[in-house]
Design a protein around this motif. Structure first.
Motif, PDB file in Angstrom:
ATOM      1  N   ASP A 231     -53.840  -3.898 -34.258  1.00 54.85           N
ATOM      2  CA  ASP A 231     -55.564  -3.595 -34.355  1.00 54.85           C
ATOM      3  C   ASP A 231     -56.061  -4.477 -35.653  1.00 54.85           C
ATOM      4  O   ASP A 231     -57.309  -4.238 -35.956  1.00 54.85           O
ATOM      5  N   VAL A 232     -55.328  -5.461 -36.225  1.00 53.41           N
ATOM      6  CA  VAL A 232     -55.673  -6.053 -37.345  1.00 53.41           C
ATOM      7  C   VAL A 232     -57.006  -6.935 -36.871  1.00 53.41           C
ATOM      8  O   VAL A 232     -58.020  -6.977 -37.429  1.00 53.41           O
ATOM      9  N   TRP A 233     -56.856  -7.552 -35.802  1.00 53.80           N
ATOM     10  CA  TRP A 233     -58.015  -8.429 -35.379  1.00 53.80           C
ATOM     11  C   TRP A 233     -59.240  -7.500 -34.899  1.00 53.80           C
ATOM     12  O   TRP A 233     -60.384  -7.988 -34.936  1.00 53.80           O
ATOM     13  N   TYR A 234     -58.960  -6.543 -34.589  1.00 58.19           N
ATOM     14  CA  TYR A 234     -60.002  -5.559 -34.070  1.00 58.19           C
ATOM     15  C   TYR A 234     -60.818  -5.020 -35.143  1.00 58.19           C
ATOM     16  O   TYR A 234     -62.013  -5.162 -35.267  1.00 58.19           O
ATOM     17  N   HIS A 235     -60.095  -4.811 -36.187  1.00 55.34           N
ATOM     18  CA  HIS A 235     -60.860  -4.193 -37.549  1.00 55.34           C
ATOM     19  C   HIS A 235     -61.730  -5.267 -38.321  1.00 55.34           C
ATOM     20  O   HIS A 235     -62.698  -5.272 -38.831  1.00 55.34           O
ATOM     21  N   ARG A 236     -60.850  -6.706 -38.208  1.00 57.69           N
ATOM     22  CA  ARG A 236     -61.637  -7.803 -38.874  1.00 57.69           C
ATOM     23  C   ARG A 236     -62.868  -8.317 -37.968  1.00 57.69           C
ATOM     24  O   ARG A 236     -63.934  -8.385 -38.651  1.00 57.69           O
ATOM     25  N   MET A 237     -62.725  -7.969 -36.629  1.00 57.78           N
ATOM     26  CA  MET A 237     -63.910  -8.355 -36.075  1.00 57.78           C
ATOM     27  C   MET A 237     -64.800  -7.249 -36.112  1.00 57.78           C
ATOM     28  O   MET A 237     -66.209  -7.718 -36.378  1.00 57.78           O
TER      29      MET A 237
END
Length: 320
Positions: free
Chosen positions: A176-182
């Protein structure tokens, strides 16, 4: 190949009034066709008779269980458009081909491993004597140390793990790192939101994001858990006022009550007060002489709260 002890016919059809799919079950102890009462004699003969004689309006699927009982699924064919009659001379040539064996049902692993070991051993010996495929016998064999002995579930989605999912680590199945970054990048695009509001919303989005369903009734407890787990950052960034406004928005949406707002702010203030007292004790222990204590932070009262929020019969805030 003698006929099975029992033959089950599963008729799949649409309910005429409500128009929803349903199934009817017929159980027969003989080897006769249920449509024309032809005495087939064996399972393969019965299955071949159904496929070659009654193929115009139905499709047939055959399956055997561990007790060698035959299960036949009967599904109606969709209606075909009418064709004009044509007269044509033809010669029909048929090359006989051996009918493939009727497959057997394979029980899920978590269904067989819950059985008594003696029952599993007896069932495996029975299947071996019938010379069935090895994949049918495998679920009844003792576990080899790698195969799970009970039903496991994914750690994030709480869905039951299937047979092929056991080879993959459940904790690494989603990132979920990319999701939170987006989400953080999209939050920065808002110009009418203050910097403190962006920090609070980012913390809340990361906290409330879940792979399972979050019900409305769990929002009050989620708010208290959020304050308890993020108290350090909320105090460091001075987000008390923004937290209070966020709780007002949840109250305005009907997700939390006025008592929940008061208890959440009391939880925040008690945490800040306990932290200040701990810092004061640490400062007193380090200093050998008397020194002026660090003044405690004064809690900001709920002055901006509407008067109706403190009453039992509260009304919603009308926004312009």
């Amino acid at each position: 190949n003698k006929s099975s002890k029992i033959v089950f016919y599963h008729y799949f059809h649409m309910e005429p009034k409500e128009n929803y799919p349903c199934v009817s079950l017929e159980m027969r102890s003989d080897d006769r066709c249920p449509f024309c009462y032809f005495p087939a004699g064996t399972d393969h003969a019965l299955f071949m008779h159904l496929q070659t004689t009654h193929f115009e309006g139905f499709t047939f699927e055959g399956l055997k269980d561990e007790n060698q009982n035959l299960h036949i699924g009967v599904r109606p064919l969709p209606p075909l458009p009418p064709k004009l009659p044509t007269i044509q001379d033809f010669t029909y040539l048929h090359t006989p081909k051996p009918l493939p064996p009727i497959p057997m049902v394979i029980r899920p692993l978590h269904r067989t491993l819950t059985l008594d070991p003696a029952v599993r051993k007896k069932k495996a010996q029975l299947l071996e004597s019938q010379q069935v495929p090895i994949e049918v016998i495998t679920p009844y064999l003792p576990p080899n140390g790698v195969t799970p002995c009970r039903q496991y579930y994914h750690s994030k989605t709480n869905l039951p793990m299937l047979e092929g999912d056991w080879e993959v680590d459940s904790d690494d199945e989603s990132d979920d790192v990319w999701y939170h970054r987006m989400g953080d990048e999209l939050m920065e695009d808002f110009d009418d939101v203050s910097a403190k509001e962006k920090i609070l919303i980012k913390l809340w989005n990361k906290f409330i994001k879940s792979h399972t369903t979050t019900s409305d009734r769990s929002i009050p407890s989620k708010c208290k858990t959020f304050i308890a787990s993020h108290l350090q950052q909320l105090v460091t960034d001075d987000l008390r006022q923004n937290l209070l406004l966020h709780l007002y928005n949840l109250w305005d949406s009907g997700l939390i009550s006025s008592n929940c707002i008061l208890s959440c702010m009391e939880l925040y203030d008690d945490g800040v007060e306990g932290k200040n007292e701990e810092e004061d004790r640490d400062n007193e222990g380090k200093s050998s002489c008397s020194q002026t204590k660090t003044p405690k932070r004064k809690n900001i009262p709920l002055s901006i709260a509407p008067s109706s929020l403190h009453s039992s019969g509260s009304k919603r805030i009308k926004r312009g």
